[in-house]
Design an enzyme around this catalytic site. Structure first.
Site, PDB file in Angstrom:
ATOM      1  N   GLY A 122      -2.510   3.389  -0.569  1.00  0.00           N
ATOM      2  CA  GLY A 122      -1.188   3.438  -0.051  1.00  0.00           C
ATOM      3  C   GLY A 122      -0.168   4.569  -0.203  1.00  0.00           C
ATOM      4  O   GLY A 122       0.842   4.716  -0.447  1.00  0.00           O
ATOM      5  N   GLU A 171       2.143  -2.998  -4.834  1.00  0.00           N
ATOM      6  CA  GLU A 171       2.658  -3.139  -6.251  1.00  0.00           C
ATOM      7  C   GLU A 171       2.596  -1.987  -7.144  1.00  0.00           C
ATOM      8  O   GLU A 171       3.432  -1.711  -8.186  1.00  0.00           O
ATOM      9  CB  GLU A 171       1.880  -4.300  -7.076  1.00  0.00           C
ATOM     10  CG  GLU A 171       0.487  -3.875  -7.638  1.00  0.00           C
ATOM     11  CD  GLU A 171      -0.314  -3.678  -6.893  1.00  0.00           C
ATOM     12  OE1 GLU A 171      -1.673  -3.341  -6.947  1.00  0.00           O
ATOM     13  OE2 GLU A 171      -0.407  -4.069  -5.534  1.00  0.00           O
ATOM     14  N   ASP A 206      -5.631   8.682   7.073  1.00  0.00           N
ATOM     15  CA  ASP A 206      -6.355   9.401   5.988  1.00  0.00           C
ATOM     16  C   ASP A 206      -7.740   8.790   5.771  1.00  0.00           C
ATOM     17  O   ASP A 206      -8.076   8.967   4.607  1.00  0.00           O
ATOM     18  CB  ASP A 206      -5.166   9.581   4.866  1.00  0.00           C
ATOM     19  CG  ASP A 206      -5.747  10.723   3.834  1.00  0.00           C
ATOM     20  OD1 ASP A 206      -6.198  11.929   4.226  1.00  0.00           O
ATOM     21  OD2 ASP A 206      -5.723  10.517   2.750  1.00  0.00           O
ATOM     22  N   LYS A 253      -6.642  13.175   9.246  1.00  0.00           N
ATOM     23  CA  LYS A 253      -7.492  14.192   8.487  1.00  0.00           C
ATOM     24  C   LYS A 253      -8.942  14.238   9.336  1.00  0.00           C
ATOM     25  O   LYS A 253      -9.209  13.239   9.909  1.00  0.00           O
ATOM     26  CB  LYS A 253      -7.943  13.353   7.042  1.00  0.00           C
ATOM     27  CG  LYS A 253      -8.822  14.073   6.318  1.00  0.00           C
ATOM     28  CD  LYS A 253      -8.724  13.664   4.815  1.00  0.00           C
ATOM     29  CE  LYS A 253      -9.275  12.222   4.528  1.00  0.00           C
ATOM     30  NZ  LYS A 253      -9.268  11.620   3.276  1.00  0.00           N
TER      31      LYS A 253
END
Length: 480
Positions: free
Chosen positions: A205, A242, A292, A332
């Site tokens: 993330g 988190e 990505d 990417k």
């Protein structure tokens, strides 16, 4: 050296229109300046600054003005080592921001694109898109540095100290660098409009964390949607919301597809993600899509392009299901030597107003990683037909991957000299810089005690200022 008046400047309007026997445009003055001896550095730097100042007025809309880096700081004198050592090359902190636009003569309608897509057998490597010598030299250098320690890799990388800055991983600083160069998060009215994005294959993330932080930093609102493969064996690829910064709203929705795996190789997960995103954006789609995805290529760097071709195709299809008309796509890629990769770039070239193949400074100079930035998606009611045609290619890659070499006729590509020249010159530029970076690593493998080539802390601080990130390290960063 030949007389410069016979060469082409980078902003010459006839530069891309000049036909040459080799199919590769003549060298530009920018390339010659980069190859000049270090004795001419002050004069080169002055001319480059003039070019940077003049180019600011011509940058694409939404791209923030870039700040010039100070002249010679951060480049120390030659280190006193036991063996002879040449002066380190002058540190080039410019970023490739040259966009390619498809002319009306060569642009096809979305309605016409599906008819172009037909699977073709692979052919023998002909090195049409890159220099054979450069490809072979890159592979030789990769083998020579195979097994190099992390310390050796870090010391030869001028940007190694950038690391992950204030975020969970290094992916975030790559997107920060791209955002500063291309204005990815720029919106007309930050306070009243929610900035929406899709993070494709983005676990854990880093991209999403950066985007939420960036928009929040100016008081705006952002909403993200993400899909990435769910893994029990490799937890590091799963979403880890988190771990996002505690001072930002975690306005992010993970979507795992109908089967709950997040596997983009499956048609139902691609279409399910797009349907969910469009339902939650009033059928408009998102402002920005980022992709990505990748694999662990350690020891197999020479095979990156082939291994990732299906992933790249699925990321593009997923983007088409969820990006709004006029939106931006960042993806990417790795080497661009194979026809299949070029086909996907040609497709993006047709679908967007403009594309740029670039490499952010925070991407390791010794690897083949680069990014394609696409602005201004075209859309029509026929987009679904195009998506179906591309899904059929994905199905072929699943059942008979060895029999698929391309899906766009070579003649169509060769007919567009602007596109051919752009791909070739980008390849030559990136491969040359990669070979140079790999060569610089060799001394550190044999002499681990050597000090870094550059003042990496100074470089980090300049990049943080340029990318509008905190300059001073947090206590957590200092522990790394």
């Amino acid at each position: 050296m030949s007389d410069h008046k016979d060469l082409y400047t980078d902003d010459d309007p006839e530069y891309r229109n000049t036909r040459t026997q080799s199919g590769i445009p003549p060298p530009s003055l920018r390339s010659l300046r980069a190859n000049n001896s270090s004795n001419n550095y002050p004069q080169r730097h002055h001319r480059e600054q003039q070019h940077q100042r003049s180019s600011r007025d011509n940058r694409p809309l939404g791209v923030p003005e870039r700040h010039a880096f100070p002249e010679r700081r951060g480049v120390p004198e030659q280190h006193n080592v036991a063996s002879p050592q040449r002066h380190p090359p002058k540190l080039d902190m410019r970023v490739s921001t040259d966009f390619l636009e498809c002319s009306q003569e060569h642009r096809l309608s979305i309605e016409d694109l599906p008819a172009m897509i037909r699977i073709r057998e692979p052919k023998e490597q002909d090195y049409f898109w890159n220099s054979k010598d450069l490809v072979e030299q890159t592979n030789i250098m990769r083998r020579q540095v195979k097994g190099a320690s992390d310390e050796a890799r870090a010391k030869c990388n001028p940007f190694g100290s950038i690391n992950r800055s204030i975020f969970m991983n290094r992916a975030a600083t790559k997107l920060a660098a791209l955002d500063a160069s291309f204005g990815l998060t720029a919106t007309e009215n930050h306070s009243n409009k929610t900035f929406t994005f899709a993070d494709i294959c983005g676990g854990p993330g880093g991209f999403s964390e950066y985007l939420l932080w960036r928009v929040h930093s100016w008081g705006g609102n952002a909403k993200g949607y993400g899909i990435t493969i769910q893994s029990q064996e490799h937890d590091e690829v799963n979403w880890h919301i988190e771990k996002f910064r505690q001072d930002i709203p975690r306005n992010f929705t993970p979507i795992h597809g109908p089967d709950g795996t997040g596997d983009l190789y499956k048609k139902e997960n691609i279409l399910g993600f797009g349907d969910t995103v469009r339902q939650q954006t009033d059928q408009q789609g998102v402002d920005l899509a980022v992709a990505d995805g990748g694999f662990d290529f350690k020891g197999q760097e020479h095979n990156q392009e082939y291994v990732t071709r299906r992933l790249l195709l699925c990321e593009i299809i997923t983007m088409l299901t969820c990006l709004k008309q006029g939106g931006i796509f960042v993806c990417k890629i790795f080497d661009v030597n194979e026809e299949f990769t070029v086909n996907m770039l040609w497709l993006l070239y047709q679908l967007f107003d403009m594309i740029c193949i670039t490499k952010p400074l925070s991407s390791r100079p010794t690897n083949s990683e680069r990014y394609v930035v696409c602005k201004g998606l075209h859309s029509s009611d026929s987009l679904g037909t195009l998506i179906d045609a591309l899904l059929s290619v994905n199905q072929g890659l699943e059942t008979q991957p060895e029999r698929i070499g391309s899906f766009i006729p070579r003649a169509v590509l060769e007919d567009d000299e602007d596109f051919v020249n752009y791909i070739k010159m980008r390849n030559i530029r990136f491969a040359s810089k990669q070979v140079e970076a790999l060569e610089l690593m060799i001394p550190f493998i044999h002499q681990p005690e050597r000090p870094p080539l550059y003042d990496q802390e100074w470089v980090r601080q300049q990049c943080m200022k340029e990318w509008r990130l905190p300059v001073h390290r947090s206590s957590q960063e200092q522990e790394l």
